[in-house]
Design a protein around this motif. Structure first.
Motif, PDB file in Angstrom:
ATOM      1  N   HIS A 211      -4.084  28.500  25.257  1.00  0.00           N
ATOM      2  CA  HIS A 211      -2.766  28.750  24.667  1.00  0.00           C
ATOM      3  C   HIS A 211      -2.581  30.244  24.394  1.00  0.00           C
ATOM      4  CE1 HIS A 211      -5.091  27.821  20.738  1.00  0.00           C
ATOM      5  NE2 HIS A 211      -4.974  29.130  20.828  1.00  0.00           N
ATOM      6  N   ASN A 212      -1.355  30.595  24.025  1.00  0.00           N
ATOM      7  CA  ASN A 212      -1.066  31.914  23.477  1.00  0.00           C
ATOM      8  C   ASN A 212      -0.956  31.773  21.963  1.00  0.00           C
ATOM      9  OD1 ASN A 212      -0.816  33.222  26.002  1.00  0.00           O
ATOM     10  ND2 ASN A 212       1.268  32.455  26.214  1.00  0.00           N
ATOM     11  N   ARG A 213      -1.634  32.639  21.259  1.00  0.00           N
ATOM     12  CA  ARG A 213      -1.530  32.636  19.794  1.00  0.00           C
ATOM     13  C   ARG A 213      -0.526  33.710  19.394  1.00  0.00           C
ATOM     14  NH1 ARG A 213      -4.605  35.529  15.917  1.00  0.00           N
ATOM     15  NH2 ARG A 213      -5.903  36.249  17.642  1.00  0.00           N
ATOM     16  N   LEU A 214       0.476  33.309  18.630  1.00  0.00           N
ATOM     17  CA  LEU A 214       1.491  34.228  18.135  1.00  0.00           C
ATOM     18  C   LEU A 214       1.221  34.544  16.673  1.00  0.00           C
ATOM     19  CD1 LEU A 214       4.701  32.507  19.592  1.00  0.00           C
ATOM     20  CD2 LEU A 214       3.212  34.197  20.695  1.00  0.00           C
ATOM     21  N   LYS A 215       1.174  35.819  16.339  1.00  0.00           N
ATOM     22  CA  LYS A 215       0.991  36.220  14.948  1.00  0.00           C
ATOM     23  C   LYS A 215       2.241  36.945  14.471  1.00  0.00           C
ATOM     24  CE  LYS A 215      -2.015  38.636  11.670  1.00  0.00           C
ATOM     25  NZ  LYS A 215      -3.252  39.431  11.475  1.00  0.00           N
ATOM     26  N   LEU A 216       2.885  36.384  13.456  1.00  0.00           N
ATOM     27  CA  LEU A 216       4.067  36.972  12.864  1.00  0.00           C
ATOM     28  C   LEU A 216       3.656  37.674  11.580  1.00  0.00           C
ATOM     29  CD1 LEU A 216       4.908  34.353  14.527  1.00  0.00           C
ATOM     30  CD2 LEU A 216       6.999  34.371  13.167  1.00  0.00           C
ATOM     31  N   VAL A 217       4.104  38.896  11.388  1.00  0.00           N
ATOM     32  CA  VAL A 217       3.746  39.668  10.199  1.00  0.00           C
ATOM     33  C   VAL A 217       5.008  40.254   9.586  1.00  0.00           C
ATOM     34  CG1 VAL A 217       2.428  41.622   9.295  1.00  0.00           C
ATOM     35  CG2 VAL A 217       1.486  40.252  11.165  1.00  0.00           C
ATOM     36  N   GLY A 218       5.120  40.141   8.263  1.00  0.00           N
ATOM     37  CA  GLY A 218       6.249  40.723   7.551  1.00  0.00           C
ATOM     38  C   GLY A 218       5.963  40.801   6.070  1.00  0.00           C
ATOM     39  N   THR A 219       6.867  41.411   5.336  1.00  0.00           N
ATOM     40  CA  THR A 219       6.697  41.542   3.882  1.00  0.00           C
ATOM     41  C   THR A 219       7.661  40.652   3.104  1.00  0.00           C
ATOM     42  OG1 THR A 219       8.201  43.444   3.856  1.00  0.00           O
ATOM     43  CG2 THR A 219       5.836  43.903   4.061  1.00  0.00           C
TER      44      THR A 219
END
Length: 261
Positions: A211-219
């Protein structure tokens, strides 16, 4: 909070030792919402270490330096950190007593070994720094202004970091999603998610996991949640790992990704 990591040791640069300390620290800091902005490996060279400590100390909220403390000839990190702040090394009653206590414990465990240790050299840290006692080893670490000096031995590093972990905190939050879509097919959606919700999205193909792992980052928690929900609906993503059979036909679609990641 923005943090830089400096890992010290010729053995890291020659490939003799895998830099697991940087990986472990980056993960622990990310868990605490901290942004790790630099990871640098430097040789056991006093001038080089001092230069980078001074530079990073000015540029980042915190600097963590690991490795090169102790009594062997290549252990020059304490001297280098002292140089960076224009300080001398000094031995406090606390660090001397702690080193002596550790040596006594070692002598009890291995009485047949006659240890010849320069206690003051082992216990010396930069003047006016805060000692960090080494419950898992011998040489102490220290904190000097915004620079944290920790051991290079992984077990000692982990134990000492836990003693100061609460001094590292940030606002960054992350969310992971998984998709079986080829990376090249989802680029427009990832770009739109970043524009819509003011988050960053990293895509990490994992052929072994399928699979593709998606990492979302925010504050912003609400923006992060909204971005994740939007991607779940638009790139056939899942919140739990999924898998597919990566055939040869996928190679062309993912080739650009493999060269960049």
């Amino acid at each position: 909070m923005e943090v830089a990591l400096i890992t010290v040791g010729d053995e890291l640069l020659s490939g003799d030792t895998v830099n697991t300390n940087a990986n472990w620290l980056a993960g622990r800091l990310a868990e605490r919402g901290v942004a790790v902005e630099r990871i640098l490996s430097v040789p056991d060279d006093r001038e080089t270490i001092a230069e980078r400590v001074a530079s990073y100390g000015d540029a980042f909220d915190r600097v963590i330096v690991t490795g090169g403390i102790g009594g062997t000839p290549d252990d020059v990190t304490m001297e280098a950190v002292a140089d960076a702040f224009g300080r001398d090394l000094a031995v406090s009653e606390l660090t001397r007593a702690d080193v002596e206590e550790r040596l006594a414990e070692i002598a009890t465990r291995i009485p047949d070994h006659d240890l010849d240790v320069d206690v003051d050299a082992e216990a010396a840290i930069p003047e006016e720094s805060r000692p960090l006692l080494n419950d898992a080893g011998l040489a102490p670490g220290c904190v000097l202004e915004n620079v944290y000096v920790l051991p290079g031995i992984p077990e000692e590093l982990k134990a000492m970091f836990e003693s100061v972990a609460d001094e590292f905190a940030g606002e960054r939050r992350s969310r992971f999603l998984y998709t079986v879509e080829p990376e090249a097919n989802i680029v427009p959606a990832l770009e739109e998610a970043m524009d819509r919700f003011d988050v960053t999205v990293g895509c990490y193909p994992d052929r072994e996991a399928g699979h593709n792992r998606l990492k979302l980052v925010g504050t912003d928690e609400s923006a992060l949640s909204a971005a994740g929900d939007w991607l779940l609906a638009n790139v056939d993503a899942s919140e739990t790992p999924v898998a597919r059979d990566w055939g040869d036909g996928d190679a062309d679609a993912d080739a650009s990704s493999d060269s960049d990641d």
